[in-house]
Write an enzyme that holds these catalytic residues in place. Sequence first.
Site, PDB file in Angstrom:
ATOM      1  N   ASP A   1       1.161   3.321   4.402  1.00 40.84           N
ATOM      2  CA  ASP A   1      -0.056   4.402   3.838  1.00 40.84           C
ATOM      3  C   ASP A   1      -0.997   4.432   4.773  1.00 40.84           C
ATOM      4  OD1 ASP A   1      -0.471   1.403   3.740  1.00 40.84           O
ATOM      5  OD2 ASP A   1      -1.894   1.525   2.246  1.00 40.84           O
TER       6      ASP A   1
ATOM      7  N   GLY B   1       0.839  -1.225   0.032  1.00 42.28           N
ATOM      8  CA  GLY B   1      -0.043   0.046   0.052  1.00 42.28           C
ATOM      9  C   GLY B   1       0.819   1.310   0.152  1.00 42.28           C
TER      10      GLY B   1
ATOM     11  N   ASP C   1      -3.834   1.698  11.020  1.00 48.78           N
ATOM     12  CA  ASP C   1      -5.387   1.260  11.502  1.00 48.78           C
ATOM     13  C   ASP C   1      -5.199   0.748  12.996  1.00 48.78           C
ATOM     14  OD1 ASP C   1      -7.977   0.044  11.164  1.00 48.78           O
ATOM     15  OD2 ASP C   1      -7.653  -0.579   9.341  1.00 48.78           O
TER      16      ASP C   1
ATOM     17  N   PHE D   1     -14.068   3.378   4.534  1.00 51.50           N
ATOM     18  CA  PHE D   1     -13.116   2.393   3.721  1.00 51.50           C
ATOM     19  C   PHE D   1     -12.635   3.443   2.723  1.00 51.50           C
ATOM     20  CE2 PHE D   1     -12.911  -2.219   2.607  1.00 51.50           C
ATOM     21  CZ  PHE D   1     -11.895  -2.001   1.692  1.00 51.50           C
TER      22      PHE D   1
HETATM   23  C1  PRP Z   1      -2.432  -2.351   5.590  1.00 52.86           C
HETATM   24  C2  PRP Z   1      -1.643  -1.279   5.499  1.00 52.86           C
HETATM   25  C3  PRP Z   1      -0.864  -1.414   6.808  1.00 52.86           C
HETATM   26  C4  PRP Z   1      -1.637  -2.071   7.504  1.00 52.86           C
HETATM   27  C5  PRP Z   1      -2.359  -1.237   8.764  1.00 52.86           C
HETATM   28  O1  PRP Z   1      -1.931  -3.619   4.599  1.00 52.86           O
HETATM   29  O2  PRP Z   1      -0.838  -1.076   4.190  1.00 52.86           O
HETATM   30  O3  PRP Z   1       0.431  -2.061   6.595  1.00 52.86           O
HETATM   31  O4  PRP Z   1      -3.073  -2.695   6.827  1.00 52.86           O
HETATM   32  O5  PRP Z   1      -3.569  -1.961   9.364  1.00 52.86           O
HETATM   33  P1  PRP Z   1      -3.018  -2.188  10.943  1.00 52.86           P
HETATM   34  O6  PRP Z   1      -2.734  -0.888  11.627  1.00 52.86           O
HETATM   35  O7  PRP Z   1      -4.393  -2.819  11.519  1.00 52.86           O
HETATM   36  O8  PRP Z   1      -2.050  -3.247  11.204  1.00 52.86           O
HETATM   37  P2  PRP Z   1      -2.585  -4.700   4.056  1.00 52.86           P
HETATM   38  O9  PRP Z   1      -2.489  -5.833   4.720  1.00 52.86           O
HETATM   39  O10 PRP Z   1      -3.878  -4.155   3.507  1.00 52.86           O
HETATM   40  O11 PRP Z   1      -1.554  -4.753   3.003  1.00 52.86           O
HETATM   41  P3  PRP Z   1      -1.228  -3.985   1.532  1.00 52.86           P
HETATM   42  O12 PRP Z   1      -0.445  -2.767   2.014  1.00 52.86           O
HETATM   43  O13 PRP Z   1      -0.610  -4.892   0.607  1.00 52.86           O
HETATM   44  O14 PRP Z   1      -2.365  -3.526   0.954  1.00 52.86           O
END
Ligand code: PRP
Length: 178
Positions: A99, A43, A102, A151
């Site tokens: 990115d 991301g 959360d 979202f």
């Molecule tokens: C998303 C984002 C963060 C993480 C944040 O990654 O890029 O790495 O989730 O979430 P958290 O604070 O709850 O840990 P994702 O697993 O969607 O992978 P991607 O970046 O490949 O889309």
Amino acid sequence: MKENIKEILIDAETIQAKVAEIGARLSEDYKDKNPIAICILKGSVIFFADLIREIKVPVEIDFIKASSYGRGTESSGKVEMAGDLSIDVAGRSILLVEDIVDSGNTLKFFTEFFKEKGASEVKICTLLDKPERRVVDLEADYTCFEIPDEFVVGYGLDYAQQYRNMPEIGILKESCYM
Ligand code: PRP
């Protein structure tokens, strides 16, 4: 692509202006540190590419990926790194570039991981922060935008691997994922 977007939350111009502003702060804060900026795939890749070009002092780059731990469902919050770390971070200043923060689980894991590997300092720069969603105690050192618990997709963020190439950040229509 745009027909599935309910609302543009942050337009491309606003993103670019903020990235330049944060890049200027980083240029000042890291002027004598020769940091390693680490992109957490996938991301962050768009943000990362723009951000490092706004850092006007020496910086190395690298890429890591977290293994998926079932975010969005009832999960253990357990994060692991996918693959091995190929760089020696001992004594180095690490800037994790993300990115979105959360729950905070991913960045909490990587912060501890790099400290255990001997990094002299680990800081976090995130494009987006959803503070309402936090389940662990974690705060980024540099945040471009705080956003509500919606979202969002675009500028690197996906839904089912789509929308990452949108230059702006938009709220996805609920009908797409409900
Ligand atoms: C998303 C984002 C963060 C993480 C944040 O990654 O890029 O790495 O989730 O979430 P958290 O604070 O709850 O840990 P994702 O697993 O969607 O992978 P991607 O970046 O490949 O889309």
